[in-house]
Structure formats: C-alpha cells, structure tokens
Design a protein around this motif. Structure first.
Motif, mmCIF file in Angstrom:
data_model
loop_
_atom_site.group_PDB
_atom_site.id
_atom_site.type_symbol
_atom_site.label_atom_id
_atom_site.label_comp_id
_atom_site.label_asym_id
_atom_site.label_seq_id
_atom_site.Cartn_x
_atom_site.Cartn_y
_atom_site.Cartn_z
ATOM 1 N N GLU A 198 -0.390 4.174 -5.227
ATOM 2 C CA GLU A 198 -0.763 3.008 -4.417
ATOM 3 C C GLU A 198 0.324 1.963 -4.614
ATOM 4 O O GLU A 198 0.673 1.618 -5.744
ATOM 5 N N LYS A 255 0.290 0.524 -8.442
ATOM 6 C CA LYS A 255 -1.052 0.495 -9.023
ATOM 7 C C LYS A 255 -1.439 1.908 -9.462
ATOM 8 O O LYS A 255 -2.124 2.623 -8.739
ATOM 9 N N ALA A 267 4.265 -3.774 -5.999
ATOM 10 C CA ALA A 267 3.357 -3.620 -7.134
ATOM 11 C C ALA A 267 2.820 -2.204 -7.091
ATOM 12 O O ALA A 267 2.147 -1.816 -6.140
ATOM 13 N N GLN A 326 1.722 -1.858 -3.212
ATOM 14 C CA GLN A 326 1.487 -3.080 -2.430
ATOM 15 C C GLN A 326 2.784 -3.873 -2.390
ATOM 16 O O GLN A 326 3.478 -3.977 -3.398
ATOM 17 N N THR A 353 -0.423 -2.602 -13.729
ATOM 18 C CA THR A 353 0.473 -2.821 -12.604
ATOM 19 C C THR A 353 1.908 -2.717 -13.098
ATOM 20 O O THR A 353 2.218 -3.143 -14.195
#
Length: 127
Positions: free
Chosen positions: A30, A42, A40, A32, A48
């Motif tokens: 994941e 995840k 970031a 972002q 993080t």
C-alpha cells in the motif's frame, strides 16, 4: 524521552513515479502519495516508511528495508516473475546461490535486490 514517539524510517529516491510503480505494483505494498511528492509505504505488519524525492540521490550502500517472509525461495521466485533481479554474491563469507539466496552463512536465509533508485532491499526468512 522518545519512548512514546511513533518513529519511522525514511530514504530517498531520484524518481517518485517510478518508485510508486515499483513499491505498489511490483512489490504489492500500500503506497500513499502526498502533495509534496513524498510516498508513505504502509506494510501490512504496521508502521510507515517514508520515501522522499532527492534530485542528487545517491543509492544507499546498505539495506534500507527488510521484508520478513515465510519462504525466501518462494518469494524470490514470485518477485523474479515480476521482473525483480536479485543480487548474487561470492565475497568472502557472503555467498549466495545462483538465485541470489544466502543460506546458512551464520545468519537468516536472505536475498537482496534493489529498487529502481538503486537502494538495497531484502527478503529474509522468519520462522
């Protein structure tokens, strides 16, 4: 003093769109992206990892991110199927097989590879 701080790790890359593609689509994490162009990661285990753009980026000469997995051999096979190339070593005590997997060198079963910016990452076997 910092025992309650939610610390996180970070490292640089020279191309955020390429890093985003690699970490999200190749590694399946994941990812972002914020308005400043910072990524970031995840990981499913929590925490993080921040990846930030740096025009004069120089790849790390050490492992910046480790991924514990149940089977390094299976993970290496799957990642190779997605185009990841693993490092092969035959230096002193550091030796890997032809697949890039180090076994029984006094440490965990582990394999190293690089992200598109040249940073070292690893997958290592956990019991």
């Amino acid at each position: 003093m910092l025992d309650h701080s939610p610390a996180f790790s970070s490292f640089s890359v020279n191309d955020i769109p390429m890093a985003k593609e690699f970490y999200s689509h190749v590694l399946g994490l994941e990812v972002q992206e914020d308005r400043m162009g910072t990524l970031a990661l995840k990981p499913s285990g929590g925490g993080t990892v921040m990846i930030y753009p740096k025009p004069n980026h120089v790849p790390a000469t050490f492992t910046v991110l480790n991924f514990p997995v149940k089977s390094v051999e299976e993970t290496v096979r799957k990642l190779k199927g997605r185009g990841v190339r693993f490092e092969v070593y035959d230096d002193g005590d550091l030796k890997t097989d032809a697949q890039g997997i180090a076994r029984g060198n006094g440490g965990p079963t582990i394999a190293w590879f690089r992200d598109p910016a040249g940073n070292f990452l690893s997958v290592l076997e956990t019991p």
